[in-house]
Design an enzyme around this catalytic site. Sequence first.
Site, short mmCIF file in Angstrom:
data_model
loop_
_atom_site.label_atom_id
_atom_site.label_comp_id
_atom_site.label_asym_id
_atom_site.label_seq_id
_atom_site.Cartn_x
_atom_site.Cartn_y
_atom_site.Cartn_z
N CYS A 134 -2.06 8.71 3.87
CA CYS A 134 -1.95 8.30 2.46
C CYS A 134 -3.15 8.83 1.68
O CYS A 134 -3.05 9.17 0.52
CB CYS A 134 -1.96 6.80 2.31
SG CYS A 134 -0.98 5.93 3.49
N GLU A 164 0.89 -1.18 0.00
CA GLU A 164 0.00 0.00 0.00
C GLU A 164 0.91 1.21 0.00
O GLU A 164 1.66 1.41 0.96
CB GLU A 164 -0.80 0.06 1.30
CG GLU A 164 -2.01 -0.81 1.35
CD GLU A 164 -2.68 -0.61 2.71
OE1 GLU A 164 -2.67 -1.58 3.48
OE2 GLU A 164 -3.15 0.50 2.98
#
Length: 1023
Positions: free
Chosen positions: A810, A776
Amino acid sequence: MTSIPCSAAPAVSGEPTPLPHAPADTLGPPVLDEMQLVSQLLAQLGRGAVPRLDWSDVRRRATPWVNAVRAHPPAFWAMESLLQEYPISSAEGLALMRLAEALLRVPDTATAIALTADQLGRADFAGHPDGSGHPVLSGLADQAIVWSRKLLPGDGADPAGLLQRLGAQTVVKATVRAIQLLGRQFVLGESIESALQRGHGSPRAGQALHSYDMLGEGARTDADAQRYLQAYRHALEAISASLPGGRASAPEAADGISIKLSALDPRYEAARTDLVAERLLPRVWTLVDAAARANLNLTLDAEESDRLEVSLQVLDALMRRVAAEHPQWGGLGLAVQAYQLRATCTVDAVVRQARARGVRLMVRLVKGAYWDSEVKRAQELGLSGYPVFTEKDHTDLSYLVCAQALLAAQDVVYPQFATHNAATIAALLEMARTTGARFEMQRLHGMGEGVYAQVMQAEAAPPLRVYAPVGRHRDLLAYLVRRLLENGANSSFVHQLADPGTGLDTLLRSPLAPRAHMKLPLPSHLYGSARANARGIDLAVAAQRLPLLQALTRKSDRTVPDVTPAQAAAAMDRLHAAQPAWAATPLAERCAVLRRTASALESDLPHLVALLAHEGGKTLGDGVAEVREAVDFCRYYAEQAERLLAPQVLPGPTGEHNELRLHGRGVFVCISPWNFPLAIFTGQVVAALVTGNTVAAKPAEQTPASARALVERLVQAGLPPDTIALLPGRGETVGTTLVGHRHCAGVCFTGSTAVARTIARTLAAQDGPIVPLIAETGGLNAMVVDSSALPEQVIDAVVTSAFRSAGQRCSALRLLCVHEGIADDLLEMLAGALRELRLGVPAQPDESWSVDVGPVIDAEAHAHLSRHLQRLEHDARLIARAPLPAALQSTHIAPVAFELARVGDLKEELFGPILHVVRWTGGVDTLVDEINALGYGLTLGVHTRIDERAQRIAARARVGNVYINRNMIGAVVGVQPFGGEGLSGTGPKAGGPHYLLRLCGEQTVTVNTAAAGGNAALLAGHS
Ligand SMILES: Cc1cc2nc3c(=O)[nH]c(=O)nc-3n(C[C@H](O)[C@H](O)[C@H](O)COP(=O)(O)OP(=O)(O)OC[C@H]3O[C@@H](n4cnc5c(N)ncnc54)[C@H](O)[C@@H]3O)c2cc1C
């Protein structure tokens, strides 16, 4: 006075300067046992001077009113008629609501056409079975809306020739006109002067008083607040100028105003009592002072439940000054919401305080207008219950008990009962019948006219006041939509009155015999019986906040020594040896470890939040959310494991048994980042463990103590210690050792794209088995805003998405794409909102709760972001920057927004509170293509009222998480599985149903059941 226990909340030390005197201390917690409270309320009704209610009297009184209204339906534009023709549950009702809310603010023709086409295309306004066309809208707009559907091109469709375009524009104009006419039914005037004229000039002039409200959205900037202040001030001047001698004989006998404190200060919130005292209070006082001089009623509207306490603090401060400067004036007022569980305690507190200060108040009792958002907030925060009643009858009962207390406090209160409900009105009149109490009734402009026309015919009917919104239609229609929603609910009286299918038994039902069970599940049961929602806390409640602040002051050892590469390699060997035994541990026991860990994390919330504040610079709100995410990961993966890992029997030929079994792969290496040092770490680790892997866990260099906190709890929860190794250290040394180890059976990595590539290369260079990598990584996350979006909603979403957690998520917003048509205004509002942000140190107990933005993670990050900012100063246009106190210069980056020329100018993910903005115009497809071309694909925000456009953008965007008309951070486990594509990661999504499968090996076992002696099942007649 009621005898509902209203316990005192402890005072919290070290908080921002408190407002003087807080009667709210006596309110107690906002969430209580609803059924227990209802029994207490029932016992309370009929005590004291107010006679006990006999509901058959209430029915007898209300029945003729209802029959008369139903026999003579109100004008077609009244709320009742609208709801009957277009229930909000119908496509037409929804379309009408959407158009009303948005169309008037859209500045450009193309978007107005697209919005009209989108909404009208979903509805059938001409759909009366008798083919007569619709009386309401055809009457309003000369059939324009009916034509619209035939003429308008769909969003993004090829403009179908000049004629059709001309036709489309005409239809949009007519629709705009229709909506304006509709607005006129609910907005008394676009200016206070026209409202006064209309109010007094109506055929019923003299019958009703008014309370004027300069409506709009709450202020997001100080400039907004100043504008609202000016509008309220002007309204007071205009009202007093309309009175003989500029002064009313009594506040009860003249028009007044209603104000929303949220309109007067963008930071009217419990966390900022310092600003409430310094900035808001003086503003409100100028209005109160003016109202007192003109002897008018000024009422503070009731807003969200988390503002109740601060509103009472403001009221108390005002009362003290009124007592000193206008002791004769009895026009100060506030609204109390009966739907709050603390309603009766609020009434008691207000009455007590008024007596203590020697001030007469006007108290408007309402049921409450934010029910759905209160319920949503409680569910999102995982509170122990709801601050509002969850059954309509309970609200009605609470209303009557509050009314009883207000009627009994005539020495200090002039009650103002605001309701459209005929049964409630009848009950009030019954209650007041023998008391001789003075009070007035209130209704909203455009609503309840029919019922009140009946009520007012009675002898000795109380006075009536109409709450009358004033302002530009484009600003006020959001208000209309709120009212439509509120009164369009099946349970609402106005809705039921309009529905001829609702009989009197239902319509005039007694709230005195409430249901024994509540229908709405508690927030903890949001996900059904499979797993509990992680328990949260309400930071607005002092008693719940206190343990967190106390935990911040406790010293704890946060040093966690790094391991050497050799120690890491030895750990890999041990983990490899321990894996078979762990894999053989029954799944139920592995799941139980996760569930016990979840409970331990939940119980240790204060300590963990403090740790996150100290180690990661997290604000209290972010810390609570992070601990809850970790808890959710444990419970969700346990539930998923039980579902996915059970052996599956597969279909096959007779005489054979086929079974698919999943098992752990070996040692998983979990490498997690510092920005969610507990939650992401937990997600990776527990997913790997529950699937039967052992785990080499390497936390970020900056945040090993948060990771250790999880490992300790896992072991305490029964995880064999040799199944996990906490291996802090540098990525280049320890991380490389782990990934390159021959026993590495898979890697879960969250971090930068560059490091993910390095890991992929290291794995590829291995000679051993090819192992999976779940990566990720980051994102250049965009938000697309078109000109139909509501600016205030956009600003809330932008500020949260770009600057919360100092932009170190993120999912954070990096690139805001605003439609040219609204860009100037929106960016001005953004600049104002940036100036309102407070930077601070979340780990400092005395400021913790009020900090919006904490530090960036370390000096290296600070230097990197500062260098980028220097470049932006040259290459981009500065929009605005949040104020940065001198003491924080070296640790914090001030949230900032810069305007770029084009999407492609954004090259690199900056992990901080830096927002880039571009303007766009033309087709939205081109914009989405440009965003896709950036190569990342993590989150995308969309703000538009054009449903088709939102879906079109979502379908075209190559991103993992799309958020429409909300912020774009804070993905919830099992609700918004998180993870992207392209440069943003490999998938599967964390917290989603496919994650565990990637961590498993698979095996099928086929048994020839016919091998020994033939196929007994077939011979016995079974397949
Ligand atoms: C003059 C005036 C001023 C107002 N000012 C304010 C204000 O300052 N602040 C504010 O919040 N509201 C305000 N309102 C709105 C008010 O709170 C009500 O929403 C509205 O009046 C509808 O209530 P009712 O009694 O007319 O209708 P009813 O249909 O009898 O009651 C509807 C109310 O019941 C409640 N309800 C619905 N479903 C449930 C459920 N399942 N469980 C529990 N309760 C439920 C909701 O609050 C809903 O508003 C004002 C209303 C008026 C008339």
